[in-house]
Design a protein around this motif. Sequence first.
Motif, PDB file in Angstrom:
ATOM      1  N   ASP A  22       0.855  -1.188   0.000  1.00 22.76           N
ATOM      2  CA  ASP A  22       0.000   0.000   0.000  1.00 22.76           C
ATOM      3  C   ASP A  22       0.893   1.241   0.000  1.00 22.76           C
ATOM      4  N   ARG A  23       0.888   1.966  -1.130  1.00 20.27           N
ATOM      5  CA  ARG A  23       1.799   3.111  -1.262  1.00 20.27           C
ATOM      6  C   ARG A  23       1.583   4.163  -0.170  1.00 20.27           C
ATOM      7  N   LEU A  24       0.345   4.282   0.323  1.00 24.04           N
ATOM      8  CA  LEU A  24       0.100   5.278   1.366  1.00 24.04           C
ATOM      9  C   LEU A  24       0.758   4.837   2.679  1.00 24.04           C
TER      10      LEU A  24
ATOM     11  N   ALA B 108       3.233  16.004 -11.448  1.00 24.79           N
ATOM     12  CA  ALA B 108       3.002  15.098 -10.327  1.00 24.79           C
ATOM     13  C   ALA B 108       2.547  13.754 -10.900  1.00 24.79           C
ATOM     14  N   ILE B 109       2.503  12.755 -10.049  1.00 25.61           N
ATOM     15  CA  ILE B 109       2.085  11.426 -10.525  1.00 25.61           C
ATOM     16  C   ILE B 109       0.963  10.910  -9.627  1.00 25.61           C
ATOM     17  N   LEU B 110      -0.122  10.500 -10.290  1.00 23.34           N
ATOM     18  CA  LEU B 110      -1.232   9.880  -9.568  1.00 23.34           C
ATOM     19  C   LEU B 110      -1.009   8.374  -9.657  1.00 23.34           C
ATOM     20  N   LYS B 111      -0.992   7.710  -8.498  1.00 23.13           N
ATOM     21  CA  LYS B 111      -0.694   6.267  -8.484  1.00 23.13           C
ATOM     22  C   LYS B 111      -1.743   5.535  -7.669  1.00 23.13           C
ATOM     23  N   SER B 112      -2.164   4.355  -8.153  1.00 26.93           N
ATOM     24  CA  SER B 112      -3.070   3.554  -7.323  1.00 26.93           C
ATOM     25  C   SER B 112      -2.302   3.125  -6.078  1.00 26.93           C
TER      26      SER B 112
ATOM     27  N   GLY C  68      -0.975   1.465 -13.408  1.00 25.44           N
ATOM     28  CA  GLY C  68      -1.831   2.208 -12.477  1.00 25.44           C
ATOM     29  C   GLY C  68      -1.266   3.579 -12.139  1.00 25.44           C
ATOM     30  N   GLN C  69      -0.591   4.223 -13.110  1.00 19.90           N
ATOM     31  CA  GLN C  69      -0.012   5.544 -12.850  1.00 19.90           C
ATOM     32  C   GLN C  69      -0.349   6.517 -13.977  1.00 19.90           C
ATOM     33  N   VAL C  70      -0.635   7.760 -13.595  1.00 13.93           N
ATOM     34  CA  VAL C  70      -0.883   8.801 -14.601  1.00 13.93           C
ATOM     35  C   VAL C  70      -0.041  10.031 -14.239  1.00 13.93           C
TER      36      VAL C  70
ATOM     37  N   VAL D 294      -1.331  10.912  -4.721  1.00 13.02           N
ATOM     38  CA  VAL D 294      -0.685  11.751  -5.723  1.00 13.02           C
ATOM     39  C   VAL D 294       0.639  12.188  -5.115  1.00 13.02           C
ATOM     40  N   GLU D 295       1.691  12.199  -5.915  1.00  9.90           N
ATOM     41  CA  GLU D 295       2.979  12.649  -5.380  1.00  9.90           C
ATOM     42  C   GLU D 295       3.680  13.541  -6.394  1.00  9.90           C
ATOM     43  N   SER D 296       4.475  14.467  -5.867  1.00 11.69           N
ATOM     44  CA  SER D 296       5.173  15.367  -6.784  1.00 11.69           C
ATOM     45  C   SER D 296       6.259  14.587  -7.517  1.00 11.69           C
ATOM     46  N   PHE D 297       6.556  15.017  -8.724  1.00  9.70           N
ATOM     47  CA  PHE D 297       7.596  14.391  -9.527  1.00  9.70           C
ATOM     48  C   PHE D 297       8.945  14.815  -8.949  1.00  9.70           C
ATOM     49  N   VAL D 298       9.798  13.856  -8.642  1.00  4.28           N
ATOM     50  CA  VAL D 298      11.108  14.159  -8.049  1.00  4.28           C
ATOM     51  C   VAL D 298      12.122  14.395  -9.179  1.00  4.28           C
ATOM     52  N   PRO D 299      12.735  15.585  -9.238  1.00  7.52           N
ATOM     53  CA  PRO D 299      13.672  15.891 -10.346  1.00  7.52           C
ATOM     54  C   PRO D 299      15.035  15.264 -10.080  1.00  7.52           C
TER      55      PRO D 299
ATOM     56  N   ARG E 147      19.667  10.643 -10.620  1.00  7.30           N
ATOM     57  CA  ARG E 147      19.852   9.200 -10.777  1.00  7.30           C
ATOM     58  C   ARG E 147      18.771   8.490  -9.978  1.00  7.30           C
ATOM     59  N   GLU E 148      18.430   7.285 -10.416  1.00 10.30           N
ATOM     60  CA  GLU E 148      17.660   6.386  -9.556  1.00 10.30           C
ATOM     61  C   GLU E 148      18.623   5.321  -9.097  1.00 10.30           C
ATOM     62  N   ILE E 149      18.655   5.073  -7.792  1.00 10.36           N
ATOM     63  CA  ILE E 149      19.504   3.993  -7.288  1.00 10.36           C
ATOM     64  C   ILE E 149      18.672   3.077  -6.399  1.00 10.36           C
TER      65      ILE E 149
ATOM     66  N   ILE F 206      18.177   2.334 -14.673  1.00  9.24           N
ATOM     67  CA  ILE F 206      17.554   3.112 -15.752  1.00  9.24           C
ATOM     68  C   ILE F 206      16.184   2.507 -16.026  1.00  9.24           C
ATOM     69  N   HIS F 207      15.145   3.326 -15.854  1.00 11.56           N
ATOM     70  CA  HIS F 207      13.781   2.894 -16.161  1.00 11.56           C
ATOM     71  C   HIS F 207      13.312   3.608 -17.416  1.00 11.56           C
ATOM     72  N   SER F 208      12.399   2.950 -18.117  1.00  9.78           N
ATOM     73  CA  SER F 208      11.704   3.662 -19.174  1.00  9.78           C
ATOM     74  C   SER F 208      10.266   3.166 -19.122  1.00  9.78           C
TER      75      SER F 208
ATOM     76  N   LEU G 259      15.493   4.426  -4.464  1.00 11.22           N
ATOM     77  CA  LEU G 259      15.731   5.801  -4.019  1.00 11.22           C
ATOM     78  C   LEU G 259      15.990   6.726  -5.212  1.00 11.22           C
ATOM     79  N   PHE G 260      15.609   7.989  -5.042  1.00 10.93           N
ATOM     80  CA  PHE G 260      15.951   9.015  -6.029  1.00 10.93           C
ATOM     81  C   PHE G 260      17.116   9.832  -5.476  1.00 10.93           C
ATOM     82  N   ASP G 261      18.106  10.090  -6.311  1.00 10.46           N
ATOM     83  CA  ASP G 261      19.252  10.925  -5.916  1.00 10.46           C
ATOM     84  C   ASP G 261      19.025  12.328  -6.484  1.00 10.46           C
TER      85      ASP G 261
ATOM     86  N   ALA H  67      13.180   8.372  -0.729  1.00  9.43           N
ATOM     87  CA  ALA H  67      12.729   6.990  -0.940  1.00  9.43           C
ATOM     88  C   ALA H  67      11.536   6.972  -1.880  1.00  9.43           C
ATOM     89  N   ASN H  68      11.531   6.020  -2.798  1.00  7.77           N
ATOM     90  CA  ASN H  68      10.352   5.800  -3.643  1.00  7.77           C
ATOM     91  C   ASN H  68       9.536   4.646  -3.067  1.00  7.77           C
ATOM     92  N   GLU H  69      10.139   3.458  -3.015  1.00  7.31           N
ATOM     93  CA  GLU H  69       9.424   2.317  -2.439  1.00  7.31           C
ATOM     94  C   GLU H  69      10.404   1.242  -2.016  1.00  7.31           C
ATOM     95  N   PHE H  70       9.898   0.287  -1.210  1.00  9.25           N
ATOM     96  CA  PHE H  70      10.750  -0.866  -0.910  1.00  9.25           C
ATOM     97  C   PHE H  70      10.035  -2.134  -1.354  1.00  9.25           C
TER      98      PHE H  70
HETATM   99  P1  AMP Z   1       7.076   2.961  -9.090  1.00  8.46           P
HETATM  100  O1  AMP Z   1       6.016   2.063  -9.640  1.00  8.46           O
HETATM  101  O2  AMP Z   1       6.621   3.852  -8.001  1.00  8.46           O
HETATM  102  O3  AMP Z   1       8.328   2.208  -8.740  1.00  8.46           O
HETATM  103  O4  AMP Z   1       7.511   3.909 -10.312  1.00  8.46           O
HETATM  104  C1  AMP Z   1       8.142   3.397 -11.457  1.00  8.46           C
HETATM  105  C2  AMP Z   1       9.133   4.423 -11.982  1.00  8.46           C
HETATM  106  O5  AMP Z   1       8.440   5.647 -12.320  1.00  8.46           O
HETATM  107  C3  AMP Z   1      10.215   4.860 -11.002  1.00  8.46           C
HETATM  108  O6  AMP Z   1      11.287   3.946 -10.972  1.00  8.46           O
HETATM  109  C4  AMP Z   1      10.596   6.204 -11.593  1.00  8.46           C
HETATM  110  O7  AMP Z   1      11.380   6.059 -12.762  1.00  8.46           O
HETATM  111  C5  AMP Z   1       9.259   6.778 -11.986  1.00  8.46           C
HETATM  112  N1  AMP Z   1       8.667   7.510 -10.847  1.00  8.46           N
HETATM  113  C6  AMP Z   1       7.749   7.040  -9.987  1.00  8.46           C
HETATM  114  N2  AMP Z   1       7.443   7.976  -9.058  1.00  8.46           N
HETATM  115  C7  AMP Z   1       8.178   9.062  -9.334  1.00  8.46           C
HETATM  116  C8  AMP Z   1       8.298  10.370  -8.762  1.00  8.46           C
HETATM  117  N3  AMP Z   1       7.588  10.755  -7.691  1.00  8.46           N
HETATM  118  N4  AMP Z   1       9.181  11.226  -9.327  1.00  8.46           N
HETATM  119  C9  AMP Z   1       9.904  10.875 -10.410  1.00  8.46           C
HETATM  120  N5  AMP Z   1       9.821   9.671 -11.008  1.00  8.46           N
HETATM  121  C10 AMP Z   1       8.968   8.775 -10.502  1.00  8.46           C
END
Ligand code: AMP
Length: 364
Positions: free
Chosen positions: A97-99, A135-139, A148-150, A172-177, A180-182, A203-205, A245-247, A254-257
């Motif tokens: 649960d992302r929340l 920003a990103i809206l995520k389920s 499940g992301q917009v 909803v979360e702000s886009f992290v500029p 690197r993603e590590i 590297i994600h796409s 993690l986002f650098d 932290a993004n997720e674990f």
């Molecule tokens: P997630 O499903 O949350 O792991 O998101 C997949 C990928 O989307 C991440 O590895 C990032 O590349 C990108 N992403 C997700 N959330 C964010 C955010 N808040 N800011 C920037 N990029 C994001």
Amino acid sequence: MKIGILGGGQLARMLALSGYSLGLEFIILDPSKEAGATGLGKHLQGQYDDPTLLAKLAEEADVITYEFENVSAEATRFLSQHTQVYPAPNALSIAQDRLQEKNFFHQLNIPTANFATIASLEDLQQAMTHIAYPAILKSRRMGYDGKGQVVLKSSDQLAEAWDAMQGVASIVESFVPFQREISIIAAKRASGEIVFYPVSENIHSQGILRVSECCKNDGLQRQAEDYVVRILTALDYVGIIALELFDVNGKLFANEFAPRVHNSGHWTIEGAETSQFENHLRAITDLPLGSTEAREHTAMVNFIGGLPLTERILGIPHTHIHLYDKAPRKGRKLAHATIRTGDFAQYSQSLQRLKILAESTDDS
Ligand code: AMP
């Protein structure tokens, strides 16, 4: 000793392959007859919440683990009444649960993007008065590989974005500029020992992981270790964990674990003294953990949707292949390849060739 695994995909397959040398046996619950790990142990074919199969799994396995987050936490709770389940169901339910996950990071003083909980269009409109675009809206639940992301770029998109979520509880979360993603992968054993792998740069796409490179002696290694230890300690955790993690200018958010072995750690099979798969099994059977030291220069590339001929992949110097035995499907991870060599120029050249080859059959 018999290890039960919920899920029979490539992660279970690589766990089982590394477990044979430890003398372990496997029993795998998965609905699909063709799942890639099922030939490596006893297969219980059925749903993850089937009470008869869960009871059988609990009876036959000495320790149970899982290979993905979307198994029911309820099922792992049931199993844990009968046998050991690692990582514990509590870690699984937070990661699902992302929340809860973001609130948990905050309790541990681990920075994250600004976020808000969303249950209606009004919530979203209100939240976006104080969260910056983009920003990103995520389920909240069942999201993986960017599903499940917009992405929200302006306020006129809100109604359409909320419609696309079909009313499911979201954040909803702000886009992290980030620069690197590590990710950091760590293992903790029941008796307390903790080991960390060198961080990976990922590297994600389109939300899907494409490439992970091992970063020996990274300047942010200590910060990442500090954050992951807080999580391991708070959850009384056992097994492998991956923290994404986002650098941003040297500060980690932290993004997720993931409470499991992780795609960004696949390079550890050839690239580390002990792989993440072996260390997960050592951790959950309470054996001494193996060295996580990286050998030489190493990276991993995913093959998604399509697969070049094995001959072409192995034609690139210093490359090893791991096929998952899965039918090709759009956006599906079918295999990965690892590069490992002590020669940096050769490493860079092989990695470049491997990326180009993977892109040539990638249909996502
Ligand atoms: P997630 O499903 O949350 O792991 O998101 C997949 C990928 O989307 C991440 O590895 C990032 O590349 C990108 N992403 C997700 N959330 C964010 C955010 N808040 N800011 C920037 N990029 C994001």
